[in-house]
Design a protein around this motif. Structure first.
Motif, PDB file in Angstrom:
ATOM      1  N   THR A  46       1.202  -6.669  -3.936  1.00  0.00           N
ATOM      2  CA  THR A  46       2.154  -6.024  -4.844  1.00  0.00           C
ATOM      3  C   THR A  46       3.587  -6.371  -4.437  1.00  0.00           C
ATOM      4  O   THR A  46       3.817  -6.821  -3.319  1.00  0.00           O
ATOM      5  CB  THR A  46       2.033  -4.473  -4.818  1.00  0.00           C
ATOM      6  OG1 THR A  46       2.657  -3.976  -3.623  1.00  0.00           O
ATOM      7  CG2 THR A  46       0.595  -4.012  -4.891  1.00  0.00           C
ATOM      8  N   TYR A  61      10.943  -0.224  -4.593  1.00  0.00           N
ATOM      9  CA  TYR A  61      10.651  -1.278  -5.566  1.00  0.00           C
ATOM     10  C   TYR A  61      11.877  -1.458  -6.460  1.00  0.00           C
ATOM     11  O   TYR A  61      12.467  -0.479  -6.922  1.00  0.00           O
ATOM     12  CB  TYR A  61       9.438  -0.897  -6.427  1.00  0.00           C
ATOM     13  CG  TYR A  61       9.208  -1.837  -7.576  1.00  0.00           C
ATOM     14  CD1 TYR A  61       8.638  -3.090  -7.378  1.00  0.00           C
ATOM     15  CD2 TYR A  61       9.596  -1.494  -8.863  1.00  0.00           C
ATOM     16  CE1 TYR A  61       8.446  -3.965  -8.430  1.00  0.00           C
ATOM     17  CE2 TYR A  61       9.403  -2.363  -9.922  1.00  0.00           C
ATOM     18  CZ  TYR A  61       8.835  -3.596  -9.701  1.00  0.00           C
ATOM     19  OH  TYR A  61       8.655  -4.466 -10.737  1.00  0.00           O
ATOM     20  N   PRO A  94       4.115  -1.401 -11.160  1.00  0.00           N
ATOM     21  CA  PRO A  94       3.664  -1.781  -9.812  1.00  0.00           C
ATOM     22  C   PRO A  94       3.534  -0.589  -8.857  1.00  0.00           C
ATOM     23  O   PRO A  94       2.634  -0.563  -8.017  1.00  0.00           O
ATOM     24  CB  PRO A  94       4.746  -2.758  -9.335  1.00  0.00           C
ATOM     25  CG  PRO A  94       5.250  -3.367 -10.605  1.00  0.00           C
ATOM     26  CD  PRO A  94       5.254  -2.225 -11.595  1.00  0.00           C
ATOM     27  N   THR A  97       0.253   1.316  -9.431  1.00  0.00           N
ATOM     28  CA  THR A  97      -0.966   0.612  -9.053  1.00  0.00           C
ATOM     29  C   THR A  97      -1.147   0.509  -7.536  1.00  0.00           C
ATOM     30  O   THR A  97      -2.113  -0.094  -7.072  1.00  0.00           O
ATOM     31  CB  THR A  97      -1.008  -0.797  -9.681  1.00  0.00           C
ATOM     32  OG1 THR A  97       0.112  -1.539  -9.228  1.00  0.00           O
ATOM     33  CG2 THR A  97      -1.022  -0.724 -11.190  1.00  0.00           C
ATOM     34  N   GLU A 139      -2.916  -3.660 -15.765  1.00  0.00           N
ATOM     35  CA  GLU A 139      -2.689  -3.854 -14.326  1.00  0.00           C
ATOM     36  C   GLU A 139      -3.838  -3.242 -13.522  1.00  0.00           C
ATOM     37  O   GLU A 139      -4.286  -3.816 -12.540  1.00  0.00           O
ATOM     38  CB  GLU A 139      -1.369  -3.217 -13.900  1.00  0.00           C
ATOM     39  CG  GLU A 139      -0.155  -3.892 -14.452  1.00  0.00           C
ATOM     40  CD  GLU A 139       0.275  -5.082 -13.630  1.00  0.00           C
ATOM     41  OE1 GLU A 139      -0.110  -5.188 -12.460  1.00  0.00           O
ATOM     42  OE2 GLU A 139       1.014  -5.916 -14.178  1.00  0.00           O
ATOM     43  N   TYR A 143      -6.313  -5.232 -11.032  1.00  0.00           N
ATOM     44  CA  TYR A 143      -6.433  -4.827  -9.633  1.00  0.00           C
ATOM     45  C   TYR A 143      -7.906  -4.612  -9.267  1.00  0.00           C
ATOM     46  O   TYR A 143      -8.381  -5.098  -8.242  1.00  0.00           O
ATOM     47  CB  TYR A 143      -5.632  -3.553  -9.373  1.00  0.00           C
ATOM     48  CG  TYR A 143      -5.808  -3.060  -7.967  1.00  0.00           C
ATOM     49  CD1 TYR A 143      -5.088  -3.619  -6.922  1.00  0.00           C
ATOM     50  CD2 TYR A 143      -6.735  -2.071  -7.673  1.00  0.00           C
ATOM     51  CE1 TYR A 143      -5.277  -3.205  -5.629  1.00  0.00           C
ATOM     52  CE2 TYR A 143      -6.924  -1.638  -6.378  1.00  0.00           C
ATOM     53  CZ  TYR A 143      -6.194  -2.203  -5.355  1.00  0.00           C
ATOM     54  OH  TYR A 143      -6.388  -1.785  -4.072  1.00  0.00           O
TER      55      TYR A 143
END
Length: 155
Positions: A46, A61, A94, A97, A139, A143
């Motif tokens: 990630t 992030y 992101p 996840t 996503e 994953y």
């Protein structure tokens, strides 16, 4: 209650986002008072980093810090905030996840979930949220596929 928190988060984000230099900003205390920036480690696979030494669900992030506590997300521009409530629909995919095992203080119900998988956001935030976040679903499936592939390769 959750709906009020989400709506309140939108108002707080809007207020802070529109505040210019010299104007008051709305922020909340969430108990994150670090003496220095924490060491961050990239969550494998990630673009998200987490702070393994911080006893909170603390992530970084896109030049923004995020903390998940008491069933709500908070965001801030620096490692110590100022923190504002961020509505679930504004949390970057992101971050959503990131597998459960990277949450340093997972809520008690999460202990029954797979540590290698992302949290189960849909039950908490409802079907309307899921419909609005097709990207999250995509996503999540990608994953899960990667985890299955990695598991096969280990055998």
């Amino acid at each position: 209650m959750l709906r009020q928190l989400i709506l309140g988060g939108l108002v707080v984000v809007a207020l802070v986002g529109s505040a210019s230099r010299g104007q008051a900003q709305v922020s909340v205390s969430i108990g994150i008072n670090l003496p220095a920036p924490p060491s961050l480690v990239i969550v494998p696979g990630t673009p998200v980093a987490y702070a393994p030494a911080v006893p909170a669900n603390y992530f970084f992030y896109g030049s923004q810090y995020y903390v998940f506590t008491n069933g709500a997300w908070y965001g801030g521009p620096t490692y110590n905030g100022p923190w504002v409530v961020v509505a679930p629909e504004h949390i970057p995919v992101p971050i959503l996840t990131v597998p459960v095992k990277y949450y340093r203080a997972p809520p008690p119900p999460w202990k029954k979930w797979k540590r290698e998988a992302p949290p189960q956001w849909d039950p908490a935030w409802g079907h309307e949220w899921k419909k609005a976040h097709k990207e999250y679903e995509k996503e999540q499936k990608a994953y899960e596929k990667a985890v299955r592939k990695e598991s096969k390769e280990r055998r």
